[in-house]
Design a protein around this motif. Structure first.
Motif: not given
Length: 266
Positions: A158-181
């Motif tokens: 995920i290093a390349d994603i983390a280096d992009r504008d809001s990349g890590m936040m977008i990845l985490l937002a998908l993870f949070v939505a999925e975990q929360g159903g």
């Protein structure tokens, strides 16, 4: 809990998403706090020349970009000229109350997440609002980083994603939505939440799909993480928690050492 706290911190915050929205800029803001906390006798004090040298030393960015980033942080209200006594020719800077309050809140949330695994870390979270304690944490984190520790070395997927504008936040937002159903966010929603263009979000998702981190069905939905994506985030959080737990213990030791002379004199 850790992912949700970060996503909530950035969601809808135009200024943070403008100034501190990728790994490099986030680290740069942290370095400002570290240099300000570090005693001058140990090479501390936040100046343009020291920040430029530290950025080059750690490989975060070039000296020229470091100067531009300091200007951006000043524009965003995160840094201001220092009013402390000393050599005014050095033109020192200092973090504003906005910067300090925001970062204390950020690190408290992360340490409280780790405290679920190690209750002793809660001791640090409870007193992090004390500026001296917060400075101890910034110094411990900064020294660990300068010695070569990089969390994303343990999660290279995920290093390349983390280096992009809001990349890590977008990845985490998908993870949070999925975990929360929850219903998975759309590309337009992610763009609004993190103040980037839909084209940028779409390209980021396509690249994440290309490396196997997520899958998409071609609809307006952003997509879902794959098993590989979940493993990559698990690696990231494991490395991050281990790193922060270690610095928490180091900060607690520094706090105890600072209190010891006062106890002896009493």
């Amino acid at each position: 809990m850790s992912a949700a706290s970060l996503v909530n911190l950035y969601s809808g915050n135009r200024l943070m998403n403008r100034v501190l929205n990728d790994r490099g800029r986030m680290l740069f803001g942290f370095f400002a706090l570290y240099l300000h906390a570090l005693p001058e006798a140990e090479g501390g004090g936040l100046t343009v020349s020291r920040m430029a040298a530290l950025a080059a030393e750690t490989g975060v960015c070039s000296r020229g970009r470091a100067k531009a980033m300091l200007a951006l942080l000043r524009w965003g209200g995160y840094l201001t000229p220092s009013e402390s006594e000393g050599d005014r020719r050095a033109k020192p800077l200092e973090p504003t109350s906005r910067m300090v309050t925001q970062q204390i809140h950020r690190w408290q949330l992360q340490y409280r997440s780790i405290a679920i695994l190690d209750p002793k870390v809660e001791e640090l979270a409870m007193v992090l609002g004390d500026r001296a304690v917060f400075n101890d944490v910034m110094i411990c984190l900064g020294e660990a980083f300068r010695s070569g520790h990089r969390v994303l070395d343990q999660a290279p997927a995920i290093a390349d994603i983390a280096d992009r504008d809001s990349g890590m936040m977008i990845l985490l937002a998908l993870f949070v939505a999925e975990q929360g159903g929850e219903e998975m966010p759309s590309i337009a929603e992610l763009a609004r939440r993190f103040h980037v263009s839909r084209a940028h979000v779409l390209q980021l998702l396509k690249d994440a799909q290309g490396t196997g981190l997520m899958t998409r069905d071609g609809t307006t939905g952003a997509g879902r993480l794959t098993d590989h994506g979940h493993e990559a985030l698990a690696d990231f959080f494991a490395a991050s928690f281990a790193f922060l737990r270690g610095t928490a213990y180091a900060a607690l030791e520094a706090m105890a050492a600072r209190a010891a002379p006062a106890a002896v004199s009493d």
